[in-house]
Design an enzyme around this catalytic site. Structure first.
Site, mmCIF file in Angstrom:
data_model
loop_
_atom_site.group_PDB
_atom_site.id
_atom_site.type_symbol
_atom_site.label_atom_id
_atom_site.label_comp_id
_atom_site.label_asym_id
_atom_site.label_seq_id
_atom_site.Cartn_x
_atom_site.Cartn_y
_atom_site.Cartn_z
ATOM 1 N N GLY A 1 0.803 -1.216 0.000
ATOM 2 C CA GLY A 1 0.000 0.000 0.000
ATOM 3 C C GLY A 1 0.839 1.270 0.000
ATOM 4 N N ASN A 2 2.011 1.221 0.661
ATOM 5 C CA ASN A 2 2.830 2.432 0.783
ATOM 6 C C ASN A 2 3.470 2.856 -0.537
ATOM 7 O OD1 ASN A 2 4.561 0.071 1.084
ATOM 8 N ND2 ASN A 2 6.182 1.549 1.520
ATOM 9 N N LYS B 1 -4.031 -9.583 -1.243
ATOM 10 C CA LYS B 1 -3.186 -9.414 -2.428
ATOM 11 C C LYS B 1 -1.899 -10.255 -2.357
ATOM 12 C CE LYS B 1 0.496 -6.314 -1.450
ATOM 13 N NZ LYS B 1 0.470 -6.312 -0.030
ATOM 14 N N LYS C 1 1.882 -12.357 4.036
ATOM 15 C CA LYS C 1 3.107 -12.250 3.221
ATOM 16 C C LYS C 1 3.981 -13.488 3.424
ATOM 17 C CE LYS C 1 3.114 -7.300 3.877
ATOM 18 N NZ LYS C 1 2.048 -7.047 2.916
HETATM 19 P P1 ADP Z 1 1.273 -3.794 2.838
HETATM 20 O O1 ADP Z 1 0.487 -2.597 2.454
HETATM 21 O O2 ADP Z 1 2.653 -3.769 2.262
HETATM 22 O O3 ADP Z 1 0.557 -5.106 2.626
HETATM 23 P P2 ADP Z 1 0.871 -4.227 5.721
HETATM 24 O O4 ADP Z 1 0.641 -3.070 6.646
HETATM 25 O O5 ADP Z 1 -0.282 -5.094 5.390
HETATM 26 O O6 ADP Z 1 1.545 -3.598 4.412
HETATM 27 O O7 ADP Z 1 2.029 -5.152 6.311
HETATM 28 C C1 ADP Z 1 3.280 -4.633 6.691
HETATM 29 C C2 ADP Z 1 3.344 -4.376 8.198
HETATM 30 O O8 ADP Z 1 3.358 -5.623 8.913
HETATM 31 C C3 ADP Z 1 4.587 -3.681 8.695
HETATM 32 O O9 ADP Z 1 4.492 -2.296 8.587
HETATM 33 C C4 ADP Z 1 4.666 -4.124 10.169
HETATM 34 O O10 ADP Z 1 4.144 -3.116 10.990
HETATM 35 C C5 ADP Z 1 3.721 -5.312 10.251
HETATM 36 N N1 ADP Z 1 4.267 -6.522 10.892
HETATM 37 C C6 ADP Z 1 3.522 -7.378 11.633
HETATM 38 N N2 ADP Z 1 4.240 -8.404 12.097
HETATM 39 C C7 ADP Z 1 5.517 -8.208 11.638
HETATM 40 C C8 ADP Z 1 6.735 -8.944 11.792
HETATM 41 N N3 ADP Z 1 6.782 -10.069 12.488
HETATM 42 N N4 ADP Z 1 7.847 -8.473 11.180
HETATM 43 C C9 ADP Z 1 7.793 -7.321 10.460
HETATM 44 N N5 ADP Z 1 6.667 -6.571 10.290
HETATM 45 C C10 ADP Z 1 5.540 -7.011 10.872
HETATM 46 MG MG MG Z 2 -1.287 -5.736 3.567
#
Ligand code: ADP
Ligand code: MG
Length: 312
Positions: A12-13, A213, A275
């Site tokens: 999303g970023n 996604k 992910k």
């Molecule tokens: P995207 O839009 O890329 O899908 P998300 O917000 O859904 O982003 O997922 C990324 C976020 O997951 C990171 O910003 C972090 O805060 C969070 N996160 C949760 N658990 C973990 C982890 N174990 N290691 C790293 N990040 C994590």
């Molecule tokens: Mg996400």
């Protein structure tokens, strides 16, 4: 020389940074920066297939159609998803095309409106969990419930419609994507995980749901027999004991080790867990590596210099 095919999911970023309002100009500026990174990977010899999230975009489109329903009919969520795909693919293909055009190269880049088949039998349809769209008062919520929509109280903030988040089973446009890749196109597809559709006696029909996604990107990567999966988000590395004093970032990790961390609950559901699951599925199915890292670490991660890389 061709390195093979890399499927890259933009988080999303890549379109909206935290705190940004989501204007067209603001999103285009972010997409431009992402496009420059993607072109670096293409310059290394990769055939690139891009996917992206669509949460904020589809949410804004849905809000617009709901708010304006007295002047133009409200569109269902799957149609909002299609609109968001068009918008996102337009920005990405324009930015990538402009970089290629500026170099005097042919702008071989194409966006594909993509449908993802889900099953009516998916347990998510019995238990919808994904909140979407605007907040409502309790009174409004009870009226909406009468229309057959599922609506729930969301963590004390108000009432929101919840929709299922089913497993993607098939990427309908996979043959078209594969042909464009073979022809040297950068392809943008499966944005927002694809538009959810049901296959009923051979006929496709849109359904109101939200597909993750990351899981859809992993499915696409397996379906087109990609050589690399790369999930770009806003952190350089996946961590275990995330946010705790004993947090530890992960570099190169074997898939079995990653499966253990996933089972131990190190990754937040709805953000990092999908992910990690997507990476594991890809590595298990193909024996090829999957990367999770940030946009600006992508090139280094593909070279094996940084990021979290899940290996067989
Ligand atoms: P995207 O839009 O890329 O899908 P998300 O917000 O859904 O982003 O997922 C990324 C976020 O997951 C990171 O910003 C972090 O805060 C969070 N996160 C949760 N658990 C973990 C982890 N174990 N290691 C790293 N990040 C994590
Ligand atoms: Mg996400």
């Amino acid at each position: 020389m061709s390195q093979g095919t890399i499927v890259i999911a933009l988080g999303g970023n890549a379109m909206l940074q935290r705190g940004e309002a989501g204007s067209y100009e603001g999103q285009l500026k972010n997409v431009q920066a992402a496009a420059e990174q993607i072109i670096l990977l293409r310059d290394l010899g990769w055939n690139v297939v891009l996917t992206s999230g669509n949460g904020p975009q589809v949410g804004a489109i849905q809000l617009q159609t709901q708010t304006a329903s007295h002047v133009a009919p409200e569109m269902p969520l799957h149609v909002c998803g299609a609109m968001s795909q068009g918008f996102i693919a337009y920005m990405i293909t324009m930015c990538i095309g402009n970089i290629l055009r500026a170099r005097g190269e042919e702008a071989k880049v194409a966006g594909i409106i993509t449908q993802s088949v889900v099953s009516e039998e998916d347990p998510a349809f019995v238990n919808p969990t994904k909140p979407v769209g605007r907040f409502y008062t309790e009174e409004e919520a009870m009226e909406i419930r009468k229309t057959g929509k599922q609506i729930r109280e969301d963590a004390g903030r108000g009432w929101r419609v919840v929709v299922p988040s089913p497993q993607p089973l098939e990427i309908v446009e996979q043959p078209a994507i594969e042909r464009l890749v073979a022809d040297g196109f950068v392809v943008v597809s499966t944005c927002g995980g694809g538009i959810p559709v049901l296959r009923k006696a051979g006929v496709l029909e849109g359904v109101n749901a939200v597909i993750d996604k990351d899981l859809a990107t992993s499915l696409l990567a397996r379906e087109i027999a990609a050589d690399h999966l790369c999930i770009l988000t806003d952190v350089k590395n996946v961590a275990i004991n995330y946010g705790k004093p004993d947090q530890q970032t992960l570099g190169r990790v074997e898939v079995s080790e990653m499966e253990r961390y996933l089972a131990e609950g190190h990754f937040a559901p709805g953000s990092m867990a999908p992910k990690v699951r997507a990476a594991i599925q890809f590595v298990r199915a193909t024996g090829k590596p999957a990367i999770i890292t940030s946009l600006f670490s992508a090139v280094g991660a593909v070279r094996g210099e940084c990021g979290t890389v899940v290996v067989p």
